[in-house]
Design a protein around this motif. Structure first.
Motif, PDB file in Angstrom:
ATOM      1  N   ASP A 182      11.703   1.339 -47.138  1.00 12.37           N
ATOM      2  CA  ASP A 182      12.284   0.048 -47.515  1.00 12.37           C
ATOM      3  C   ASP A 182      13.428  -0.243 -46.545  1.00 12.37           C
ATOM      4  N   LEU A 183      13.753  -1.532 -46.405  1.00 10.18           N
ATOM      5  CA  LEU A 183      14.871  -1.867 -45.504  1.00 10.18           C
ATOM      6  C   LEU A 183      16.219  -1.751 -46.203  1.00 10.18           C
ATOM      7  N   ARG A 240       1.819  -0.713 -62.757  1.00  6.87           N
ATOM      8  CA  ARG A 240       2.199   0.090 -61.591  1.00  6.87           C
ATOM      9  C   ARG A 240       1.043   0.869 -60.999  1.00  6.87           C
TER      10      ARG A 240
HETATM   11  C1  LIG Z   1      10.186  -7.491 -54.786  1.00  7.39           C
HETATM   12  S1  LIG Z   1      10.737  -5.955 -54.161  1.00  7.39           S
HETATM   13  C2  LIG Z   1       9.374  -4.864 -54.601  1.00  7.39           C
HETATM   14  C3  LIG Z   1       9.860  -3.471 -54.833  1.00  7.39           C
HETATM   15  C4  LIG Z   1       8.847  -2.505 -55.398  1.00  7.39           C
HETATM   16  N1  LIG Z   1       7.769  -2.259 -54.466  1.00  7.39           N
HETATM   17  C5  LIG Z   1       8.290  -2.944 -56.726  1.00  7.39           C
HETATM   18  O1  LIG Z   1       7.095  -2.811 -56.941  1.00  7.39           O
HETATM   19  O2  LIG Z   1       9.026  -3.393 -57.602  1.00  7.39           O
HETATM   20  C6  LIG Z   1      10.506  -6.140 -52.418  1.00  7.39           C
HETATM   21  C7  LIG Z   1      11.101  -5.004 -51.611  1.00  7.39           C
HETATM   22  O3  LIG Z   1      10.717  -5.194 -50.247  1.00  7.39           O
HETATM   23  C8  LIG Z   1      11.809  -4.834 -49.424  1.00  7.39           C
HETATM   24  N2  LIG Z   1      11.596  -5.509 -48.135  1.00  7.39           N
HETATM   25  C9  LIG Z   1      11.605  -6.845 -47.910  1.00  7.39           C
HETATM   26  N3  LIG Z   1      11.330  -7.099 -46.626  1.00  7.39           N
HETATM   27  C10 LIG Z   1      11.124  -5.900 -46.026  1.00  7.39           C
HETATM   28  C11 LIG Z   1      10.787  -5.506 -44.699  1.00  7.39           C
HETATM   29  N4  LIG Z   1      10.604  -6.419 -43.738  1.00  7.39           N
HETATM   30  N5  LIG Z   1      10.665  -4.179 -44.422  1.00  7.39           N
HETATM   31  C12 LIG Z   1      10.867  -3.259 -45.389  1.00  7.39           C
HETATM   32  N6  LIG Z   1      11.185  -3.566 -46.679  1.00  7.39           N
HETATM   33  C13 LIG Z   1      11.300  -4.878 -46.987  1.00  7.39           C
HETATM   34  C14 LIG Z   1      13.035  -5.260 -50.186  1.00  7.39           C
HETATM   35  O4  LIG Z   1      14.196  -4.559 -49.775  1.00  7.39           O
HETATM   36  C15 LIG Z   1      12.616  -4.935 -51.630  1.00  7.39           C
HETATM   37  O5  LIG Z   1      13.033  -3.636 -52.004  1.00  7.39           O
END
Ligand SMILES: C[S@@+](CC[C@H](N)C(=O)[O-])C[C@H]1O[C@@H](n2cnc3c(N)ncnc32)[C@H](O)[C@@H]1O
Length: 209
Positions: free
Chosen positions: A74-75, A34
């Motif tokens: 985040d979305l 992280r």
């Molecule tokens: C694989 S997760 C990663 C979460 C976190 N950053 C981690 O390290 O575990 C991807 C995240 O991106 C968000 N996400 C995907 N497309 C997005 C967008 N266009 N705008 C904002 N958030 C988005 C999803 O809702 C999800 O929470």
């Protein structure tokens, strides 16, 4: 591509977090994983930080230990609810990474962990343009994401992980030259490191003055 495990990993946070923790063993554990993208960056209590696509606050909880000005975007409202529990010190915004609701030059640091591989190529480019816009001159963009292994021993593990959990966009990202793309967008990469046999890449890019 992908399987029901992908749906379940988004539905059940314990599954997502278990997979993250197991994957992180390859770099020495979750805490190191992280913070890999943050290593050596000038983060102080007054540093303005955006955790882009923060999910359930998996890295936000480490960012708030260093800065008092962290915003997670985040979305997904459900992910943001989880992030609020994990790292209540941060402020959270529901929004799209490709249309950031922030002023030009608002942040000293934009961080994103394992989210870029979820984006289509046009989305990715638009998001990186937005990152450039919201960074102050001299500000940093730090990212950790998937990469095609340089050590062949890591290829079966990554291939299995991608088949079970990822979609086409992840395969596209590992074939994308992020360093060249960021350079094209005026975010030249200062540090590019590979970890876990090359299956993870850390990028630190700096907006030019
Ligand atoms: C694989 S997760 C990663 C979460 C976190 N950053 C981690 O390290 O575990 C991807 C995240 O991106 C968000 N996400 C995907 N497309 C997005 C967008 N266009 N705008 C904002 N958030 C988005 C999803 O809702 C999800 O929470």
């Amino acid at each position: 591509m992908a399987t029901i495990l992908r749906t379940w990993s988004y539905r059940y946070p314990w599954l997502y977090n278990t997979i993250s923790q197991l994957s992180a063993l390859a770099v020495g554990g979750e805490a190191r994983f992280r913070q890999l993208a943050l290593e050596s960056l000038p983060i102080e209590t007054h540093t303005t930080v955006l955790d882009l696509c923060c999910g359930g606050g998996q890295t936000t909880r480490f960012l708030v230990q260093q800065s008092q000005h962290v915003i997670g975007l985040d979305l997904s409202p459900k992910a943001l609810d989880r992030a609020r529990q994990v790292a209540p010190q941060a402020t959270y915004v529901e929004g799209l990474a490709e249309n950031l609701p922030f002023a030009d030059g608002q942040f000293d640091l934009v961080h994103t962990s394992v989210a870029l591989h979820e984006m289509t190529p046009p989305q990715l480019e638009q998001i990186l343009r937005e990152v450039h816009r919201v960074l102050r001159p001299g500000g940093w963009f730090a990212a950790i994401d998937l990469h095609w292994p340089t050590n062949p021993l890591f290829i079966p593990g990554l291939t299995l992980f991608m088949a079970l959990f990822e979609t086409e966009t992840a395969w596209t990202l590992i074939n994308t030259d992020l360093v060249a793309l960021l350079g094209k967008l005026n975010l030249p990469v200062q540090h590019h490191q590979l970890h876990a046999g090359g299956s993870l890449q850390v990028i630190q890019a700096q907006k030019q003055n």
